[in-house]
Design a protein around this motif. Structure first.
Motif, PDB file in Angstrom:
ATOM      1  N   ASN A 133     -15.853  -1.508  11.538  1.00 51.26           N
ATOM      2  CA  ASN A 133     -14.923  -0.703  10.770  1.00 51.26           C
ATOM      3  C   ASN A 133     -13.617  -0.600  11.545  1.00 51.26           C
ATOM      4  O   ASN A 133     -13.631  -0.447  12.772  1.00 51.26           O
ATOM      5  N   ASN A 134     -12.510  -0.732  10.862  1.00 51.15           N
ATOM      6  CA  ASN A 134     -11.175  -0.609  11.473  1.00 51.15           C
ATOM      7  C   ASN A 134     -10.836  -1.736  12.447  1.00 51.15           C
ATOM      8  O   ASN A 134      -9.930  -1.581  13.267  1.00 51.15           O
ATOM      9  N   LEU A 135     -11.547  -2.844  12.388  1.00 48.99           N
ATOM     10  CA  LEU A 135     -11.186  -4.025  13.169  1.00 48.99           C
ATOM     11  C   LEU A 135     -10.466  -4.986  12.226  1.00 48.99           C
ATOM     12  O   LEU A 135     -11.059  -5.471  11.260  1.00 48.99           O
ATOM     13  N   THR A 136      -9.215  -5.262  12.491  1.00 54.08           N
ATOM     14  CA  THR A 136      -8.390  -5.999  11.527  1.00 54.08           C
ATOM     15  C   THR A 136      -8.389  -7.515  11.731  1.00 54.08           C
ATOM     16  O   THR A 136      -8.073  -8.256  10.804  1.00 54.08           O
ATOM     17  N   LEU A 137      -8.723  -7.988  12.923  1.00 53.14           N
ATOM     18  CA  LEU A 137      -8.699  -9.423  13.193  1.00 53.14           C
ATOM     19  C   LEU A 137     -10.096  -9.987  13.441  1.00 53.14           C
ATOM     20  O   LEU A 137     -10.534 -10.918  12.763  1.00 53.14           O
ATOM     21  N   VAL A 138     -10.787  -9.453  14.412  1.00 52.19           N
ATOM     22  CA  VAL A 138     -12.109  -9.955  14.780  1.00 52.19           C
ATOM     23  C   VAL A 138     -13.131  -9.511  13.732  1.00 52.19           C
ATOM     24  O   VAL A 138     -13.237  -8.320  13.427  1.00 52.19           O
ATOM     25  N   THR A 139     -13.861 -10.464  13.186  1.00 53.43           N
ATOM     26  CA  THR A 139     -14.836 -10.149  12.147  1.00 53.43           C
ATOM     27  C   THR A 139     -16.224  -9.895  12.742  1.00 53.43           C
ATOM     28  O   THR A 139     -16.496 -10.208  13.907  1.00 53.43           O
ATOM     29  N   ASP A 140     -17.089  -9.356  11.897  1.00 59.77           N
ATOM     30  CA  ASP A 140     -18.468  -9.107  12.320  1.00 59.77           C
ATOM     31  C   ASP A 140     -19.130 -10.401  12.801  1.00 59.77           C
ATOM     32  O   ASP A 140     -19.815 -10.424  13.830  1.00 59.77           O
ATOM     33  N   ASP A 141     -18.923 -11.477  12.036  1.00 61.50           N
ATOM     34  CA  ASP A 141     -19.581 -12.742  12.358  1.00 61.50           C
ATOM     35  C   ASP A 141     -19.033 -13.361  13.638  1.00 61.50           C
ATOM     36  O   ASP A 141     -19.764 -14.031  14.378  1.00 61.50           O
ATOM     37  N   MET A 142     -17.744 -13.177  13.897  1.00 60.89           N
ATOM     38  CA  MET A 142     -17.182 -13.677  15.156  1.00 60.89           C
ATOM     39  C   MET A 142     -17.829 -12.977  16.343  1.00 60.89           C
ATOM     40  O   MET A 142     -18.180 -13.615  17.356  1.00 60.89           O
ATOM     41  N   LEU A 143     -18.009 -11.668  16.231  1.00 60.63           N
ATOM     42  CA  LEU A 143     -18.652 -10.920  17.312  1.00 60.63           C
ATOM     43  C   LEU A 143     -20.107 -11.356  17.466  1.00 60.63           C
ATOM     44  O   LEU A 143     -20.589 -11.548  18.591  1.00 60.63           O
ATOM     45  N   ALA A 144     -20.805 -11.528  16.345  1.00 60.97           N
ATOM     46  CA  ALA A 144     -22.208 -11.948  16.417  1.00 60.97           C
ATOM     47  C   ALA A 144     -22.328 -13.322  17.067  1.00 60.97           C
ATOM     48  O   ALA A 144     -23.188 -13.545  17.924  1.00 60.97           O
TER      49      ALA A 144
END
Length: 301
Positions: free
Chosen positions: A111-122
């Protein structure tokens, strides 16, 4: 003679099908670390903001917290301590990190992350060596999210009671940067799916050189029906060369990578884009054709 060969094929086919069912039941040896949970907060949060995030995460009061500052970020992401541009934005990205039992894969919600997506972090967490986790990342206001990985890694290490390999964490941070730039050229969903697929092939096949890695990148790019710049291709090749050097054991990560691939396939389908299925049954059919060809090509002895 033909009946005898058909019987051989049937036996081989039966054996392979049995093996395929055992693959899903086989527990990966990776991710064998203690389960647990922790909160990771950016050190620049006010008390009110931290309380706000605790409420958002719905974490029990008993959950321990750790804090991310310049020193932690340098250690986790391999940042240059002399490059002050790395430290001008403050530390606000926070996360609720749970390391869970095996075979769950890595799931991230933000939530409130504008560039890095959930899938990029995963994707990055898998590269770092975290194979089974539930993560919620957020900030009290909109942030790019590039520092979120530092807090997640720091929290995971607290739970583990040890440190992940530095080179894996640095490759994970590099992976997010490359994914962000690739997303500018092909889109976020395509970028994360392509990075996962290329990485899976590299870890599995262990190419001998960058030319072989470049071939994998070209094949995946063609499969997704996109074009990327030569500079972008070079950056992906360099990233994958670094990941190849990590010598990750495919047997330990394949279940997690496959779970990620399944999700990306669903994401692509939601966009109305369908990729050629190059899974088990296609490989099985190719094997059968090669098997039959070799038999009839050799003839009777």
């Amino acid at each position: 003679m033909i009946k005898r060969y058909i019987k051989k094929i049937a036996i081989a086919l039966s054996t392979m099908l049995c093996l395929s069912t055992s693959i899903t039941a086989f527990a990966a040896r990776g991710g064998e670390y203690p389960s647990g949970e922790i909160l990771s907060f950016g050190v620049d949060l006010t008390d009110a903001q931290e309380a706000q995030l605790r409420k958002y995460f719905e974490a029990p009061d008993s959950v321990e917290a750790t804090y991310v500052d310049n020193e932690v970020a340098i250690k986790q992401l391999g940042l240059d301590p002399n490059d002050f541009s790395n430290f001008t934005g403050g530390w606000y990205s926070s996360a609720y990190v749970k390391l869970v039992s095996k075979e769950n894969g890595v799931n991230v919600k933000s939530n409130n992350l504008t560039l890095v997506t959930d899938d990029m972090l995963a994707n990055a967490l898998i590269t770092s060596g975290i194979l089974n986790a539930e993560v919620i990342a957020s900030a009290p206001f909109a942030v790019t999210g590039e520092s979120a990985l530092a807090g997640i890694l720091a929290g995971a290490e607290k739970i583990m009671g040890g440190e992940l390999k530095t080179e894996n964490k640095q490759a994970a941070a590099e992976e997010i940067e490359v994914s962000l730039d690739l997303a500018d050229e092909v889109g976020q969903t395509e970028a994360t799916a392509m990075i996962n697929e290329i990485k899976t092939a590299v870890i599995k096949e262990k190419p001998d050189n960058e030319d072989q890695i470049a071939k994998v990148v070209s094949e995946v790019t063609e499969k997704y029906g996109v074009e990327i710049s030569e500079n972008m291709k070079a950056r992906v090749v360099t990233l994958m060369s670094d990941i190849n050097d990590l010598d990750i054991d495919y047997s330990q990560v394949k279940d997690t990578l496959n779970k990620a691939a399944d999700k990306f396939k669903e994401d692509m389908s939601a966009l109305g884009k369908y990729l050629e299925d190059t899974g088990f049954f296609e490989k099985l059919w190719n094997w059968i054709k090669d098997f039959v060809s070799s038999i009839f090509g050799q003839g009777e002895n």
